[in-house]
Design a protein around this motif. Structure first.
Motif, PDB file in Angstrom:
ATOM      1  N   MET A   1       6.371   9.788 -12.921  1.00 30.94           N
ATOM      2  CA  MET A   1       6.033   9.156 -11.429  1.00 30.94           C
ATOM      3  C   MET A   1       4.946  10.042 -11.084  1.00 30.94           C
ATOM      4  O   MET A   1       4.536   9.660  -9.796  1.00 30.94           O
ATOM      5  CB  MET A   1       7.613   8.829 -10.805  1.00 30.94           C
ATOM      6  N   THR A   2       5.138  11.134 -11.403  1.00 27.63           N
ATOM      7  CA  THR A   2       4.068  11.958 -10.450  1.00 27.63           C
ATOM      8  C   THR A   2       2.501  11.822 -10.793  1.00 27.63           C
ATOM      9  O   THR A   2       1.711  12.346 -10.027  1.00 27.63           O
ATOM     10  CB  THR A   2       4.289  13.537 -11.198  1.00 27.63           C
ATOM     11  N   ASN A   3       2.175  10.863 -11.921  1.00 23.33           N
ATOM     12  CA  ASN A   3       1.124  10.606 -11.967  1.00 23.33           C
ATOM     13  C   ASN A   3       0.513   9.303 -10.938  1.00 23.33           C
ATOM     14  O   ASN A   3      -0.501   8.344 -11.449  1.00 23.33           O
ATOM     15  CB  ASN A   3       0.679  10.186 -13.448  1.00 23.33           C
ATOM     16  N   ASN A   4       0.973   9.067 -10.036  1.00 23.12           N
ATOM     17  CA  ASN A   4       0.520   7.888  -9.185  1.00 23.12           C
ATOM     18  C   ASN A   4      -0.909   8.130  -8.579  1.00 23.12           C
ATOM     19  O   ASN A   4      -1.294   9.121  -8.330  1.00 23.12           O
ATOM     20  CB  ASN A   4       1.433   7.935  -7.890  1.00 23.12           C
ATOM     21  N   SER A   5      -1.675   7.137  -8.647  1.00 20.69           N
ATOM     22  CA  SER A   5      -3.006   7.143  -8.347  1.00 20.69           C
ATOM     23  C   SER A   5      -3.114   7.297  -6.829  1.00 20.69           C
ATOM     24  O   SER A   5      -4.150   7.475  -6.360  1.00 20.69           O
ATOM     25  CB  SER A   5      -3.767   5.779  -8.855  1.00 20.69           C
ATOM     26  N   ARG A   6      -2.131   6.829  -6.266  1.00 19.52           N
ATOM     27  CA  ARG A   6      -2.309   6.772  -4.766  1.00 19.52           C
ATOM     28  C   ARG A   6      -0.920   7.230  -3.980  1.00 19.52           C
ATOM     29  O   ARG A   6       0.037   7.366  -4.750  1.00 19.52           O
ATOM     30  CB  ARG A   6      -2.511   5.282  -4.022  1.00 19.52           C
ATOM     31  N   SER A   7      -1.163   7.728  -2.763  1.00 18.22           N
ATOM     32  CA  SER A   7      -0.259   8.453  -2.115  1.00 18.22           C
ATOM     33  C   SER A   7       0.778   7.609  -1.690  1.00 18.22           C
ATOM     34  O   SER A   7       0.462   6.388  -1.200  1.00 18.22           O
ATOM     35  CB  SER A   7      -0.747   9.125  -1.107  1.00 18.22           C
ATOM     36  N   VAL A   8       2.046   8.029  -1.514  1.00 13.89           N
ATOM     37  CA  VAL A   8       3.249   6.896  -1.131  1.00 13.89           C
ATOM     38  C   VAL A   8       3.376   7.429   0.387  1.00 13.89           C
ATOM     39  O   VAL A   8       3.649   8.491   0.524  1.00 13.89           O
ATOM     40  CB  VAL A   8       4.577   6.971  -2.091  1.00 13.89           C
ATOM     41  N   ALA A  30       9.945  15.393  -5.787  1.00 15.47           N
ATOM     42  CA  ALA A  30      10.213  14.212  -6.956  1.00 15.47           C
ATOM     43  C   ALA A  30       8.710  13.347  -6.685  1.00 15.47           C
ATOM     44  O   ALA A  30       8.438  12.833  -8.022  1.00 15.47           O
ATOM     45  CB  ALA A  30      11.389  13.195  -6.115  1.00 15.47           C
ATOM     46  N   LEU A  31       8.122  13.284  -5.662  1.00 19.37           N
ATOM     47  CA  LEU A  31       6.988  12.518  -5.552  1.00 19.37           C
ATOM     48  C   LEU A  31       5.823  13.361  -4.864  1.00 19.37           C
ATOM     49  O   LEU A  31       5.794  13.352  -3.650  1.00 19.37           O
ATOM     50  CB  LEU A  31       7.035  11.360  -4.624  1.00 19.37           C
ATOM     51  N   VAL A  32       4.986  13.776  -5.844  1.00 23.88           N
ATOM     52  CA  VAL A  32       3.913  14.540  -5.493  1.00 23.88           C
ATOM     53  C   VAL A  32       2.915  14.371  -4.345  1.00 23.88           C
ATOM     54  O   VAL A  32       2.820  14.882  -3.417  1.00 23.88           O
ATOM     55  CB  VAL A  32       3.208  15.412  -6.668  1.00 23.88           C
ATOM     56  N   SER A  33       2.764  12.927  -4.762  1.00 13.35           N
ATOM     57  CA  SER A  33       1.705  12.301  -3.810  1.00 13.35           C
ATOM     58  C   SER A  33       2.494  11.458  -2.717  1.00 13.35           C
ATOM     59  O   SER A  33       2.654  10.275  -2.911  1.00 13.35           O
ATOM     60  CB  SER A  33       0.797  11.255  -4.415  1.00 13.35           C
ATOM     61  N   SER A  34       3.073  12.265  -1.644  1.00 13.67           N
ATOM     62  CA  SER A  34       3.714  11.393  -0.851  1.00 13.67           C
ATOM     63  C   SER A  34       3.150  12.039   0.627  1.00 13.67           C
ATOM     64  O   SER A  34       3.131  13.410   0.900  1.00 13.67           O
ATOM     65  CB  SER A  34       5.217  11.333  -0.909  1.00 13.67           C
ATOM     66  N   GLU A  35       3.197  11.189   1.522  1.00 15.60           N
ATOM     67  CA  GLU A  35       2.868  11.516   3.031  1.00 15.60           C
ATOM     68  C   GLU A  35       4.192  10.895   3.863  1.00 15.60           C
ATOM     69  O   GLU A  35       4.665   9.775   3.689  1.00 15.60           O
ATOM     70  CB  GLU A  35       1.843  10.332   3.419  1.00 15.60           C
ATOM     71  N   ILE A  36       5.061  12.000   4.419  1.00 12.08           N
ATOM     72  CA  ILE A  36       6.061  11.770   5.094  1.00 12.08           C
ATOM     73  C   ILE A  36       6.171  12.122   6.610  1.00 12.08           C
ATOM     74  O   ILE A  36       5.554  13.011   6.855  1.00 12.08           O
ATOM     75  CB  ILE A  36       7.168  12.647   4.267  1.00 12.08           C
ATOM     76  N   LYS A  37       6.622  11.409   7.212  1.00  8.68           N
ATOM     77  CA  LYS A  37       6.643  11.308   8.830  1.00  8.68           C
ATOM     78  C   LYS A  37       8.081  11.362   9.137  1.00  8.68           C
ATOM     79  O   LYS A  37       8.848  10.372   8.748  1.00  8.68           O
ATOM     80  CB  LYS A  37       5.835  10.331   9.688  1.00  8.68           C
ATOM     81  N   ALA A  38       8.636  12.150   9.886  1.00 13.45           N
ATOM     82  CA  ALA A  38      10.071  12.026  10.414  1.00 13.45           C
ATOM     83  C   ALA A  38      10.127  11.684  11.832  1.00 13.45           C
ATOM     84  O   ALA A  38       9.350  12.343  12.511  1.00 13.45           O
ATOM     85  CB  ALA A  38      10.973  13.377  10.143  1.00 13.45           C
ATOM     86  N   CYS A  39      11.109  10.793  12.199  1.00 11.53           N
ATOM     87  CA  CYS A  39      11.234  10.455  13.538  1.00 11.53           C
ATOM     88  C   CYS A  39      12.969  10.766  13.752  1.00 11.53           C
ATOM     89  O   CYS A  39      13.610  10.232  12.773  1.00 11.53           O
ATOM     90  CB  CYS A  39      10.810   9.050  13.850  1.00 11.53           C
TER      91      CYS A  39
END
Length: 140
Positions: A1-8, A30-39
């Motif tokens: 799953m680390t070969n995602n072409s777009r960021s999650v 687990a997901l190298v291509s990830s953008e995470i925002k916390a609230c």
């Protein structure tokens, strides 16, 4: 799953800052291509989602990981407000409740929000749970 072409993109809604820190580290592992925002509560998350909805790009997150017990606006109130405001009419964001609650009434209540809420996941998160969640989504 680390070969995602777009960021999650992920919106993490939880009032526990330490838990958020750990969850973000695990998700990024687990997901190298990830953008995470916390609230830190549902109110902040609703405000953030209203801004993202108006933004041309990237728009709403792919996933919302939602805690139940939070101050100011809890997870149930968040879901009610999310529906009331029709934040995501196309259903782009997949919502998962992530909670330490083991009460069957919370799990059943989460099921009552389907199809808006995809599933109820018990804390603590770990790499396996995160991979399972995203692998299951990829297959769906």
């Amino acid at each position: 799953m680390t070969n995602n072409s777009r960021s999650v993109s992920i919106l993490l809604v939880d009032d526990d800052e330490i838990n958020n820190f750990i969850s973000i580290k695990l998700i990024k592992k687990a997901l190298v291509s990830s953008e995470i925002k916390a609230c830190l509560n549902g109110k902040f998350a609703i405000d953030e989602l209203k801004k993202l909805k108006e933004a041309p790009s990237p728009g709403l997150p792919d996933y919302i990981l939602l805690d139940i017990n939070m101050p100011l606006m809890n997870g149930w109130e968040f879901l009610d407000e999310y529906k009331r405001l029709d934040i995501d009419p196309e259903g782009k964001s997949k919502i998962y409740i992530i909670s330490s609650s083991v009460f069957s009434n919370d799990i059943n209540r989460a099921k009552s929000y389907r199809p808006l809420v995809k599933d109820f996941i018990s804390k603590p998160l770990n790499i396996e749970k995160i991979r399972e969640l995203f692998e299951a989504e990829k297959l769906a």
